[in-house]
Design a protein around this motif. Structure first.
Motif, PDB file in Angstrom:
ATOM      1  N   ASN A 251       8.278   3.695  17.413  1.00  0.00           N
ATOM      2  CA  ASN A 251       9.068   4.616  16.874  1.00  0.00           C
ATOM      3  C   ASN A 251       8.048   5.148  15.773  1.00  0.00           C
ATOM      4  O   ASN A 251       8.325   6.462  15.488  1.00  0.00           O
ATOM      5  CB  ASN A 251      10.224   4.122  16.361  1.00  0.00           C
ATOM      6  N   LEU A 252       7.467   4.303  15.050  1.00  0.00           N
ATOM      7  CA  LEU A 252       6.441   4.998  14.133  1.00  0.00           C
ATOM      8  C   LEU A 252       5.626   5.881  14.615  1.00  0.00           C
ATOM      9  O   LEU A 252       5.380   6.908  14.104  1.00  0.00           O
ATOM     10  CB  LEU A 252       5.928   3.886  13.598  1.00  0.00           C
ATOM     11  N   ILE A 254       5.507   8.160  17.078  1.00  0.00           N
ATOM     12  CA  ILE A 254       6.131   9.536  17.390  1.00  0.00           C
ATOM     13  C   ILE A 254       6.948  10.197  16.225  1.00  0.00           C
ATOM     14  O   ILE A 254       7.392  11.374  16.320  1.00  0.00           O
ATOM     15  CB  ILE A 254       7.151   9.420  18.634  1.00  0.00           C
ATOM     16  N   LYS A 255       7.186   9.397  15.067  1.00  0.00           N
ATOM     17  CA  LYS A 255       7.795   9.829  13.884  1.00  0.00           C
ATOM     18  C   LYS A 255       6.572  10.146  12.807  1.00  0.00           C
ATOM     19  O   LYS A 255       6.967  10.878  11.938  1.00  0.00           O
ATOM     20  CB  LYS A 255       8.875   8.928  13.411  1.00  0.00           C
ATOM     21  N   VAL A 256       5.647   9.685  12.608  1.00  0.00           N
ATOM     22  CA  VAL A 256       4.524   9.695  11.684  1.00  0.00           C
ATOM     23  C   VAL A 256       4.336  11.246  11.597  1.00  0.00           C
ATOM     24  O   VAL A 256       3.941  11.746  12.500  1.00  0.00           O
ATOM     25  CB  VAL A 256       3.264   8.908  11.939  1.00  0.00           C
ATOM     26  N   GLY A 260       2.592  12.302  15.110  1.00  0.00           N
ATOM     27  CA  GLY A 260       3.742  11.854  15.842  1.00  0.00           C
ATOM     28  C   GLY A 260       4.051  13.056  16.971  1.00  0.00           C
ATOM     29  O   GLY A 260       3.964  12.816  18.125  1.00  0.00           O
ATOM     30  N   LYS A 261       3.643  14.493  16.812  1.00  0.00           N
ATOM     31  CA  LYS A 261       3.568  15.336  17.837  1.00  0.00           C
ATOM     32  C   LYS A 261       2.752  15.269  18.660  1.00  0.00           C
ATOM     33  O   LYS A 261       2.905  15.514  20.012  1.00  0.00           O
ATOM     34  CB  LYS A 261       3.799  16.811  17.012  1.00  0.00           C
ATOM     35  N   LEU A 327      13.543  11.453  23.893  1.00  0.00           N
ATOM     36  CA  LEU A 327      12.160  11.083  23.403  1.00  0.00           C
ATOM     37  C   LEU A 327      11.405  12.277  24.118  1.00  0.00           C
ATOM     38  O   LEU A 327      10.213  12.476  23.375  1.00  0.00           O
ATOM     39  CB  LEU A 327      11.767   9.673  23.992  1.00  0.00           C
TER      40      LEU A 327
END
Length: 404
Positions: A251-252, A254-256, A260-261, A327
């Motif tokens: 999760n980290l 793809i969210k950082v 993430g992108k 996702l």
């Protein structure tokens, strides 16, 4: 089972050295003879002559597999038999681990096994996608087509990995340079100025006192700091191997911010390219989704694809669980749905992979361009603070002297 070391001449007249396991010396002799070897020397391994095997690397690189697939296709299309092609490739392959696996596959094929069954024994060398596509190629009689597609897959995978690694080299180097610079200042430079600061007799500026305090803490607790850092690293690694840890870091990833992108686009590219390659080679959708789930490293995407596999088995179109997972970007489910409606899912996925390959390249270049000046500014700021801490007392001292 005992281990035996041998020296023998193979079918091509080349001397070979190696080891094998057998119940006794006679069985070892028979095994080598069945492989067409002319035995020169055979001894049971012991503490003095036993080979010490050191694994210096992880899995065979995609680039190595790509070269192997290309060469195999060229030989098959030239009319060379599979056994002879594998024999030649085992001699000329530079990666020793891959060369030995190819040799063992050739031996098993000569014993009557299929190529896919022989390859599955070496799952640390040949990935599951390669085994499945080989099985599909053998079943359809299009082994050369399957290997050609795999070569494309591995080449693009290697290019994608190299692109991301290249983008990260510069920031990583600067990060370690910053750590070394700060450590040298705190451990060597600042302590050498401490006595001089004390001899000045006047009160030290706040920035100097803070840096001196930091220096004293690092010097006095250096071993403790190393132990704490090592404990944190080990703890993080242990946590990362747990189910919760895999989900947390997945999760980290793809969210950082910023990264993430890029991670999402990379996952989409790998998903689309791998699934397209498997479907094109005749692997059923359900089996293909399970294989792709093993290829992707992010646990969230693994679980999403395993759930998609269950839904597809119930008759649900792939585009629906892809969309509901949250996702994948909307474009992935839209393109998949168009492929399902037109009956050409693999081609749509192939186009989707090409699109995301370009997106990853553009995102990587933008990330590198943005990070370089940012890291330089941070590094300059850190060094500037340390230099200011050293210069501030001197400036203050000269100012005091002028007022005397």
């Amino acid at each position: 089972m005992a281990e035996f070391l041998y020296v023998a001449i193979d079918k091509n007249g080349k001397e070979r050295k190696g080891s094998l396991e057998a119940e006794n010396r006679e069985r070892a002799y028979d095994k080598l003879k069945n492989e067409g070897m002319i035995l020169l020397d055979l001894n049971e391994a012991n503490a003095l002559n036993k080979d010490i095997k050191i694994n210096l690397g992880g899995k065979v690189k995609p680039r190595d597999l790509s070269v192997f697939c290309r060469q195999f296709v060229s030989m098959i299309n030239a009319g060379v038999t599979i056994v002879d092609a594998l024999n030649m490739l085992s001699d000329q392959t530079e990666n020793k681990r891959l060369a030995e696996a190819i040799r063992q596959v050739r031996i098993d094929i000569e014993k009557g096994e299929s190529m896919a069954d022989a390859m599955v024994k070496h799952d640390t060398v040949f990935p599951s996608i390669m085994v499945s596509m080989t099985a599909a190629g053998e079943a359809s009689g299009k082994l050369d087509t399957a290997f050609s597609r795999m070569a494309d897959q591995f080449e693009k995978s290697a290019k994608l990995q190299a692109m991301i690694k290249k983008a990260m080299i510069y920031p990583i180097i600067l990060f370690f340079v910053a750590i070394i610079v700060v450590a040298v200042f705190l451990i060597k430079v600042i302590p050498s100025y401490t006595d001089m600061f004390e001899q000045l007799g006047s009160e030290l500026p706040g920035i100097t006192r803070a840096v001196v305090a930091a220096s004293d803490f690092v010097v006095n607790n250096f071993i403790l700091i190393l132990v704490v850092i090592a404990a944190l690293v080990i703890g993080i690694k242990i946590f990362a191997k747990t189910e919760n840890g895999k989900d947390f870091f997945g999760n980290l990833a793809i969210k950082v911010p910023v990264m993430g992108k890029l991670n999402v686009k990379t996952a989409c590219s790998n998903f689309a390219r791998t699934l397209s390659t498997l479907l094109y080679s005749g692997v059923p959708m359900i089996d293909a989704l399970e294989i792709v789930s093993r290829v992707l490293s992010n646990s969230l995407y693994k679980k999403a694809l395993l759930h998609a596999k269950e839904e597809v088995a119930k008759g649900v179109p792939l585009s629906e669980p892809i969309a509901s997972s949250g996702l994948f970007p909307p474009m992935v489910s839209h393109m998949t749905k168009i492929g399902e409606e037109t009956g050409d899912v693999e081609e749509m996925l192939n186009r989707l992979a090409d699109y995301y390959d370009e997106e990853v390249q553009a995102a990587t270049e933008s990330l590198t361009a943005a990070m370089e000046p940012m890291i330089i500014l941070v590094l300059a700021g850190i060094v500037g603070i340390l230099v200011a801490a050293i210069m501030a007392p001197m400036v203050k001292m000269y100012g005091d002297l002028e007022h005397v």
